[in-house]
Design an enzyme around this catalytic site. Structure first.
Site, PDB file in Angstrom:
ATOM      1  N   CYS A  42       0.798  -1.223   0.000  1.00 42.88           N
ATOM      2  CA  CYS A  42       0.000   0.000   0.000  1.00 42.88           C
ATOM      3  C   CYS A  42       0.830   1.272   0.000  1.00 42.88           C
ATOM      4  O   CYS A  42       0.288   2.357  -0.117  1.00 42.88           O
ATOM      5  CB  CYS A  42      -0.918   0.011   1.227  1.00 42.88           C
ATOM      6  SG  CYS A  42      -0.022   0.135   2.781  1.00 42.88           S
ATOM      7  N   GLY A  43       2.139   1.159   0.165  1.00 41.43           N
ATOM      8  CA  GLY A  43       2.966   2.361   0.221  1.00 41.43           C
ATOM      9  C   GLY A  43       3.697   2.504   1.534  1.00 41.43           C
ATOM     10  O   GLY A  43       4.779   3.085   1.601  1.00 41.43           O
TER      11      GLY A  43
END
Length: 302
Positions: A266-267
């Site tokens: 997701c980062g």
């Protein structure tokens, strides 16, 4: 001061000296010692040694060695096993490790119910961080537009997860975090180390990196660990409701996340995402501008 990973193992020890002994110590008046220091050879050595240990022993090492230690969790199975293990560690040093939970505002209701069950069971302090400036999904939509996760998924990851995690680390003065990542989850996690250090100097420990999903599940069953009710419906990795699906037989554990997209993180654990690189470029430009302005001031004063 943030944790730091130094490129070289020499030099740091010559910067600080205790006036009496010639060595730095925890009671030295100087404030320039890093909170956590690993040279690359030291980090490699620690990973080689910790690789041989059971998760409980890795956790014992963490609580005796790492200041500013927290656990980041979305209340997946591995994180819950870690929490249960911490609650049962014996010995003179107690594991007072708070949890950090990023509430994206789009979690399943079952996830929120699990948070309450975890509070009741373990009594652990849970720090909840939401996207900046909003409290509800409706407010998020009003600020960022409809279905940001579809129109700009990297921006969504940043405002819903990455920025809140950075804010949590800053406000709580986090130096090290326990994560629930495992090699058997597939994707980019296949070559996971026990200890990592990110670009911001945060030490990340993956105490169950060696375990399979079956081992995690066996521990949950044997120790009556509370878990997300969605796991009974075919889910194995649970995130936001809009990007999580049940997993088919034979698929990777995290294959139900971002189904149909070339994406597995997701980062938070992916500093090389396009949006993260854009932000880093902006920060470097800001630093260069400040340096240039400072040099100009020095030139004028001279």
């Amino acid at each position: 001061m943030s944790s730091q990973l130094f490129e070289e193992s020499h030099g740091a020890s010559t910067i600080i000296h205790d006036n009496e002994s010639g060595y730095a110590s925890g009671t030295s008046s100087q404030d320039s010692l890093p909170d956590v220091y690993f040279s690359k050879p030291h980090l490699k050595f620690l990973n080689q040694q910790l690789q041989k240990l059971e998760p409980q022993d890795i956790l014992r090492w963490c609580i005796t060695s790492l200041p500013g230690l927290y656990q980041t969790t979305a209340f997946g199975l591995t994180g819950l096993v870690t929490l249960d293990m911490l609650s049962k560690l014996d010995g003179p040093i107690k594991a007072n490790v708070d949890l950090i939970f990023l509430d994206t505002l789009y979690h399943f209701q079952q996830t929120h119910e699990l948070v309450q069950r975890v509070r009741s069971r373990y009594g652990t302090t849970i720090h909840i961080y939401k996207p900046q400036g909003v409290e509800t999904a409706e407010e998020f939509t009003a600020k960022h537009g409809e279905k940001l996760w579809e129109t700009n998924d990297e921006l969504y990851d940043y405002v819903a997860k990455v920025e809140p995690s950075h804010r949590a680390y800053s406000e709580l003065q986090v130096k090290a975090v326990l994560t629930g990542r495992r090699r058997s989850q597939g994707g980019k996690r296949g070559d996971l180390d026990i200890i990592e250090v990110d670009d911001a100097g945060i030490v990340k420990i993956n105490p169950l990196a060696n375990w399979s999903f079956a081992q995690v599940q066996d521990y949950v069953n044997a120790n009556d660990v509370p878990y997300n009710e969605l796991l009974k419906m075919g889910y194995k990795s649970v995130g936001d409701w809009h990007s999580t699906q049940p997993v088919a037989q034979g698929e990777d554990e995290r294959s139900g996340r971002w189904k149909g997209k070339n994406k597995t993180e997701c980062g938070i654990h992916n500093p090389k995402s396009k949006y993260a690189q854009f932000l880093r470029k902006q920060e470097l430009q800001r630093q260069e501008q400040e340096l240039s302005q400072a040099m100009q001031r020095v030139s004028v004063d001279a």
